[in-house]
Scaffold this active site. Structure first.
Site, PDB file in Angstrom:
ATOM      1  N   ASP A 144      -5.398  -3.406 -10.023  1.00  0.00           N
ATOM      2  CA  ASP A 144      -4.905  -2.034  -9.858  1.00  0.00           C
ATOM      3  C   ASP A 144      -3.514  -1.870 -10.447  1.00  0.00           C
ATOM      4  O   ASP A 144      -2.858  -2.836 -10.814  1.00  0.00           O
ATOM      5  CB  ASP A 144      -4.918  -1.635  -8.363  1.00  0.00           C
ATOM      6  CG  ASP A 144      -4.427  -2.757  -7.453  1.00  0.00           C
ATOM      7  OD1 ASP A 144      -3.729  -3.666  -7.940  1.00  0.00           O
ATOM      8  OD2 ASP A 144      -4.745  -2.724  -6.254  1.00  0.00           O
ATOM      9  N   ASP A 156      -5.718  -2.415   6.832  1.00  0.00           N
ATOM     10  CA  ASP A 156      -6.818  -1.468   7.063  1.00  0.00           C
ATOM     11  C   ASP A 156      -8.090  -1.902   6.335  1.00  0.00           C
ATOM     12  O   ASP A 156      -9.046  -1.133   6.218  1.00  0.00           O
ATOM     13  CB  ASP A 156      -6.414  -0.037   6.644  1.00  0.00           C
ATOM     14  CG  ASP A 156      -6.118   0.082   5.142  1.00  0.00           C
ATOM     15  OD1 ASP A 156      -6.199  -0.948   4.423  1.00  0.00           O
ATOM     16  OD2 ASP A 156      -5.801   1.199   4.686  1.00  0.00           O
ATOM     17  N   HIS A 205      -8.512  -2.585   3.176  1.00  0.00           N
ATOM     18  CA  HIS A 205      -8.749  -2.146   1.785  1.00  0.00           C
ATOM     19  C   HIS A 205      -8.735  -3.351   0.851  1.00  0.00           C
ATOM     20  O   HIS A 205      -8.010  -4.309   1.063  1.00  0.00           O
ATOM     21  CB  HIS A 205      -7.741  -1.078   1.341  1.00  0.00           C
ATOM     22  CG  HIS A 205      -6.326  -1.543   1.181  1.00  0.00           C
ATOM     23  ND1 HIS A 205      -5.255  -0.814   1.644  1.00  0.00           N
ATOM     24  CD2 HIS A 205      -5.784  -2.633   0.608  1.00  0.00           C
ATOM     25  CE1 HIS A 205      -4.134  -1.441   1.349  1.00  0.00           C
ATOM     26  NE2 HIS A 205      -4.418  -2.561   0.727  1.00  0.00           N
ATOM     27  N   GLU A 216      -9.399   2.365  -0.383  1.00  0.00           N
ATOM     28  CA  GLU A 216      -8.971   2.681   0.976  1.00  0.00           C
ATOM     29  C   GLU A 216     -10.185   2.978   1.855  1.00  0.00           C
ATOM     30  O   GLU A 216     -11.295   3.153   1.345  1.00  0.00           O
ATOM     31  CB  GLU A 216      -8.046   3.908   0.929  1.00  0.00           C
ATOM     32  CG  GLU A 216      -6.819   3.727   0.045  1.00  0.00           C
ATOM     33  CD  GLU A 216      -5.725   2.885   0.682  1.00  0.00           C
ATOM     34  OE1 GLU A 216      -6.023   2.103   1.610  1.00  0.00           O
ATOM     35  OE2 GLU A 216      -4.564   3.008   0.249  1.00  0.00           O
TER      36      GLU A 216
HETATM   37  P1  PGA Z   1       0.029  -7.815   0.652  1.00  0.00           P
HETATM   38  O1  PGA Z   1      -0.843  -6.569   0.184  1.00  0.00           O
HETATM   39  O2  PGA Z   1      -0.534  -9.030  -0.049  1.00  0.00           O
HETATM   40  O3  PGA Z   1       1.425  -7.483   0.174  1.00  0.00           O
HETATM   41  O4  PGA Z   1      -0.096  -7.904   2.119  1.00  0.00           O
HETATM   42  C1  PGA Z   1      -2.221  -6.691   0.054  1.00  0.00           C
HETATM   43  C2  PGA Z   1      -2.840  -5.330  -0.077  1.00  0.00           C
HETATM   44  O5  PGA Z   1      -2.318  -4.359   0.520  1.00  0.00           O
HETATM   45  O6  PGA Z   1      -3.857  -5.208  -0.756  1.00  0.00           O
END
Ligand code: PGA
Length: 283
Positions: free
Chosen positions: A72, A141, A143, A148
């Site tokens: 992304d 959450d 995702h 999302e």
């Molecule tokens: P993080 O983010 O590795 O910084 O916890 C992961 C994500 O939100 O996909």
């Protein structure tokens, strides 16, 4: 599905880096046979990238015949902004290894036609022969990439509006100023990741423990997009102890009893003739 439980963040990072190393070495990539990796950003994969850089610097691993596709990118953030995923990937991995820049693929969040950029990205994955190993992180959450809650589980690469929780979580990268966090992103779809021949998800920290529970102990549900990988033929969840806090004791015990099998997957390949061959060809 495999669930690999390590003591802490550092050992989870080391296990996943060794797994990637061994997959690349045994694949034995060459000019007619590239190894294609899907890659995440975020704080979780940083330790794994650090270890991969070490393996490269120690002469154990070459990325000369590796192609990468990132999950992304934010919309509207300049490519050289310190928080863009372009910057993240070059700082944490690409500039320290021997990957050929044209083999790196990161979505352009400043493209004039964003959906066309996403469609082209899907085409490039297809032209590369699909993704061999897609590595992902998840949000609390559930995702995966920027898919999302409520995202289609068969979605493809597209423009997404970020959930408020994600914007708030990402504010820490923008000096805590929520107004500076981009609200849209380009992201691969759940279906794009599902098409990879193998998927590895990294989950560390107690704040992700409910998402891990939803990912593996409850049913497939678009409100926890990571749960889609229950239906992937070859998926591995790599986590630390903290991330298991919401799992049943019996789930944890079961997967821990398989650790002796999982650890064989990351053993040194010194005796593997294919791996030796790749090392020699790097000299
Ligand atoms: P993080 O983010 O590795 O910084 O916890 C992961 C994500 O939100 O996909």
């Amino acid at each position: 599905m495999r669930l690999v439980i390590l003591d802490n963040y550092d050992s989870a990072s080391e296990w996943s880096a060794k797994y990637v190393r061994n997959r690349i070495l045994t694949f034995n990539p060459g000019p007619d046979n590239y190894f294609t990796l899907g890659l995440p950003t975020g704080s979780t994969p940083k330790g794994m990238y650090k270890k991969l850089v070490e393996f490269h610097k120690e002469g154990e691993l070459s990325f000369k015949y590796v192609k990468t596709f990132n999950m992304d990118e934010y919309v509207g953030l300049p490519r050289d902004h310190p928080e863009s995923y372009h910057t993240f990937m070059w700082d944490n991995l690409f500039k320290h290894i021997d990957i050929i820049p044209e083999n790196v693929h990161i979505l352009d969040g400043n493209a004039e036609d964003l959906q066309n950029e996403c469609d082209e990205f899907e085409k490039k994955i297809e032209e590369a022969g699909g993704i061999e190993l897609f590595i992902g992180g998840i949000g609390p959450d559930g995702h995966i990439a920027f898919n999302e809650p409520g995202s289609s589980l068969v979605s493809r690469t597209r423009v997404k509006t970020l959930a408020q929780d994600t914007i708030e979580a990402n504010a820490r990268f923008f000096n805590g100023d929520i107004s500076k966090v981009p609200t849209m992103a380009l992201t691969v779809g759940v279906g794009t990741v599902m098409d990879a021949r193998e998927v590895m998800i990294l989950i560390t920290g107690a704040h992700k423990s409910f998402a891990l529970y939803k990912a593996i102990e409850e049913g497939v549900c678009h409100m926890w997009t990571v749960s889609a990988f229950q239906q992937h033929p070859k998926s591995t969840f790599v986590c630390d102890e903290d991330a298991t806090l919401e799992l049943r004791v019996k789930t944890v015990k079961y997967f821990k009893s398989l650790m002796y099998v999982h650890n064989k997957l990351v053993a040194d390949l010194e005796e593997n003739p294919k791996a030796k061959k790749q090392r020699i060809s790097q000299d």
